[in-house]
Write an enzyme that holds these catalytic residues in place. Structure first.
Site, mmCIF file in Angstrom:
data_model
loop_
_atom_site.group_PDB
_atom_site.id
_atom_site.type_symbol
_atom_site.label_atom_id
_atom_site.label_comp_id
_atom_site.label_asym_id
_atom_site.label_seq_id
_atom_site.Cartn_x
_atom_site.Cartn_y
_atom_site.Cartn_z
ATOM 1 N N ARG A 96 37.922 70.153 33.396
ATOM 2 C CA ARG A 96 37.395 69.063 32.207
ATOM 3 C C ARG A 96 38.445 67.374 32.274
ATOM 4 O O ARG A 96 38.551 67.318 31.171
ATOM 5 C CB ARG A 96 36.991 69.243 30.475
ATOM 6 C CG ARG A 96 35.942 70.590 30.844
ATOM 7 C CD ARG A 96 34.674 70.926 31.156
ATOM 8 N NE ARG A 96 33.571 71.562 31.327
ATOM 9 C CZ ARG A 96 33.740 72.009 32.410
ATOM 10 N NH1 ARG A 96 34.003 71.775 33.261
ATOM 11 N NH2 ARG A 96 33.519 73.731 33.142
ATOM 12 N N CYS A 143 30.088 72.706 24.454
ATOM 13 C CA CYS A 143 31.573 73.791 24.285
ATOM 14 C C CYS A 143 32.727 72.976 23.062
ATOM 15 O O CYS A 143 32.718 71.413 23.479
ATOM 16 C CB CYS A 143 31.139 74.130 24.695
ATOM 17 S SG CYS A 143 31.054 75.766 25.800
ATOM 18 N N GLU A 226 37.039 69.350 23.277
ATOM 19 C CA GLU A 226 36.834 69.262 24.986
ATOM 20 C C GLU A 226 36.001 68.283 24.383
ATOM 21 O O GLU A 226 35.889 67.322 24.833
ATOM 22 C CB GLU A 226 35.792 70.286 25.369
ATOM 23 C CG GLU A 226 34.654 69.841 26.421
ATOM 24 C CD GLU A 226 34.340 70.704 27.133
ATOM 25 O OE1 GLU A 226 34.554 72.018 27.750
ATOM 26 O OE2 GLU A 226 33.326 70.384 28.152
HETATM 27 C C1 LIG Z 1 24.025 71.676 24.940
HETATM 28 C C2 LIG Z 1 24.696 71.111 25.499
HETATM 29 C C3 LIG Z 1 25.702 71.194 26.260
HETATM 30 C C4 LIG Z 1 27.020 70.966 26.992
HETATM 31 N N1 LIG Z 1 26.913 71.782 28.255
HETATM 32 C C5 LIG Z 1 27.614 71.284 29.198
HETATM 33 C C6 LIG Z 1 28.638 71.961 30.054
HETATM 34 O O1 LIG Z 1 27.867 73.142 30.307
HETATM 35 N N2 LIG Z 1 29.666 71.340 30.829
HETATM 36 C C7 LIG Z 1 30.150 70.493 30.288
HETATM 37 O O2 LIG Z 1 31.000 70.256 30.816
HETATM 38 N N3 LIG Z 1 29.788 69.592 28.773
HETATM 39 C C8 LIG Z 1 28.505 69.749 28.562
HETATM 40 N N4 LIG Z 1 28.263 69.569 27.440
HETATM 41 C C9 LIG Z 1 28.972 68.058 27.748
HETATM 42 C C10 LIG Z 1 28.682 67.209 27.972
HETATM 43 O O3 LIG Z 1 27.410 67.249 28.754
HETATM 44 C C11 LIG Z 1 28.938 67.040 28.484
HETATM 45 O O4 LIG Z 1 31.167 66.393 28.395
HETATM 46 C C12 LIG Z 1 28.811 64.776 29.383
HETATM 47 O O5 LIG Z 1 30.404 65.080 30.902
HETATM 48 C C13 LIG Z 1 28.816 64.077 28.402
HETATM 49 O O6 LIG Z 1 28.707 62.996 29.207
HETATM 50 P P1 LIG Z 1 27.778 61.718 28.580
HETATM 51 O O7 LIG Z 1 27.330 61.149 29.509
HETATM 52 O O8 LIG Z 1 26.978 62.578 27.416
HETATM 53 O O9 LIG Z 1 29.188 61.181 28.583
HETATM 54 P P2 LIG Z 1 29.839 60.562 26.959
HETATM 55 O O10 LIG Z 1 29.639 62.161 25.991
HETATM 56 O O11 LIG Z 1 29.049 59.701 26.717
HETATM 57 O O12 LIG Z 1 31.338 60.569 27.175
HETATM 58 C C14 LIG Z 1 32.070 61.622 27.860
HETATM 59 C C15 LIG Z 1 33.635 60.919 27.893
HETATM 60 O O13 LIG Z 1 33.528 59.758 28.476
HETATM 61 C C16 LIG Z 1 33.219 58.587 28.670
HETATM 62 N N5 LIG Z 1 32.590 58.262 29.872
HETATM 63 C C17 LIG Z 1 31.318 58.191 29.113
HETATM 64 N N6 LIG Z 1 30.604 57.284 30.227
HETATM 65 C C18 LIG Z 1 31.778 56.881 31.460
HETATM 66 C C19 LIG Z 1 31.492 55.254 32.170
HETATM 67 N N7 LIG Z 1 30.325 55.632 32.671
HETATM 68 N N8 LIG Z 1 32.448 55.241 32.266
HETATM 69 C C20 LIG Z 1 33.807 55.685 31.730
HETATM 70 N N9 LIG Z 1 34.099 56.481 31.130
HETATM 71 C C21 LIG Z 1 32.984 57.006 30.421
HETATM 72 C C22 LIG Z 1 33.218 58.329 26.459
HETATM 73 O O14 LIG Z 1 34.042 57.450 26.464
HETATM 74 C C23 LIG Z 1 33.735 59.869 27.062
HETATM 75 O O15 LIG Z 1 35.339 59.713 26.642
HETATM 76 C C24 LIG Z 1 26.734 69.607 26.294
HETATM 77 C C25 LIG Z 1 26.669 69.311 25.670
HETATM 78 C C26 LIG Z 1 25.824 69.585 25.065
HETATM 79 C C27 LIG Z 1 25.388 68.993 23.451
#
Ligand SMILES: Cc1cc2nc3c(=O)[nH]c(=O)nc-3n(C[C@H](O)[C@H](O)[C@H](O)COP(=O)(O)OP(=O)(O)OC[C@H]3O[C@@H](n4cnc5c(N)ncnc54)[C@H](O)[C@@H]3O)c2cc1C
Length: 242
Positions: A96, A143, A226
């Site tokens: 992660r 998570c 996380e």
């Molecule tokens: C129901 C549910 C289930 C999930 N299951 C999982 C799972 O199985 N495995 C898992 O790993 N995660 C899981 N997650 C968490 C989430 O899906 C991940 O963390 C995902 O990577 C977040 O992506 P996002 O685009 O929404 O980023 P955000 O949540 O918006 O951002 C996450 C981080 O990345 C940074 N960021 C976002 N986009 C960029 C970019 N383009 N450039 C630089 N930095 C950036 C943000 O500043 C922040 O620090 C789950 C979430 C939910 C709600």
């Protein structure tokens, strides 16, 4: 005005498996598209809600693999505005974490051509696993805590150096059903804090703190978040890690 051209672009070469996409592309939709044209690799991430950029930065993944396994390179905009291509070998991918500094604007994947039916079946089984073990229908941020590495052996939990399930520790610390205002520790998967109508961020943060304290008191294990907590008006991330 910010130029966002390219952030939602998708280029798929189903012959070579080279996939180039903008960071704003929806990961679940990309997974389905790649499976449909018979490209293997991303289907193990089924059910993870994310943009491609966010998933690349967080190294999103789970039981069946992580996004880093399929990445060739990312394109980043540095703080000074410089655009740079970073090859997979230069990215410090870990659990992660990516160590990527800057804004990811594009990602290049190297996928493997394969049988679309087998890939679709794998996608379905990864999705079914997630649905059966996590509260996918509830409101949550996924998570809350990273699975910790044990600094010393714990009876019935794991050996020194083992990465163990944060959900299992939270469950065994008796936290399932624990509540703070409208936030509740899920009964389906204890690493998910689900929210009810009217819940606020403070409820979730207080509950995360209480859960971490109970795990610390029960097992002597320090849980690391996380999820990333931001505070209004702050430019930098106050807590959390990359
Ligand atoms: C129901 C549910 C289930 C999930 N299951 C999982 C799972 O199985 N495995 C898992 O790993 N995660 C899981 N997650 C968490 C989430 O899906 C991940 O963390 C995902 O990577 C977040 O992506 P996002 O685009 O929404 O980023 P955000 O949540 O918006 O951002 C996450 C981080 O990345 C940074 N960021 C976002 N986009 C960029 C970019 N383009 N450039 C630089 N930095 C950036 C943000 O500043 C922040 O620090 C789950 C979430 C939910 C709600």
């Amino acid at each position: 005005m910010i130029d966002t051209a390219g952030l939602d672009e998708v280029e798929i070469d189903d012959r070579t498996g080279l996939v180039r996409v903008g960071a704003g592309v929806n990961l679940p939709k990309l997974i389905t598209r790649c499976a449909r044209v018979g490209l293997r690799g991303l289907e193990v991430l089924a059910g993870i809600p994310a943009s491609v950029g966010g998933a690349a930065v967080m190294n999103a993944g789970g039981r069946f693999g992580a996004i880093a396994d399929t990445i060739h390179a990312v394109e980043i905009v540095r703080e000074d505005g410089a655009v740079e291509r970073v090859e997979r070998g230069a990215i410090a991918y870990g659990y992660r974490a990516s160590g990527l500094a800057g804004v990811v604007v594009g990602v290049e994947f190297g996928l493997e051509p394969g049988d679309p039916v087998a890939i679709r079946d794998r996608l379905k089984s990864c999705m079914a696993y997630k649905k059966n073990s996590q509260p996918m229908a509830a409101d949550s941020a996924g998570c809350c805590f990273k699975n910790p590495l044990l600094a010393e052996p714990i009876d019935g939990i794991g050996e020194e150096g083992a990465r163990v399930s944060a959900g299992m520790l939270i469950d065994r610390a008796g936290c399932k059903g624990l509540r703070s205002g409208g936030a509740v520790v899920s009964g389906e998967h204890a690493n998910f804090l689900v929210t009810e109508r009217g819940a606020c961020a403070g409820d979730v943060i207080r509950l995360m703190d209480e859960v971490a304290a109970r795990v610390r008191d029960t097992f002597g294990v320090e849980l690391e978040r996380e999820v990333v907590v931001w505070r209004r008006g702050c430019k930098e991330q106050l807590e959390g890690s990359r």
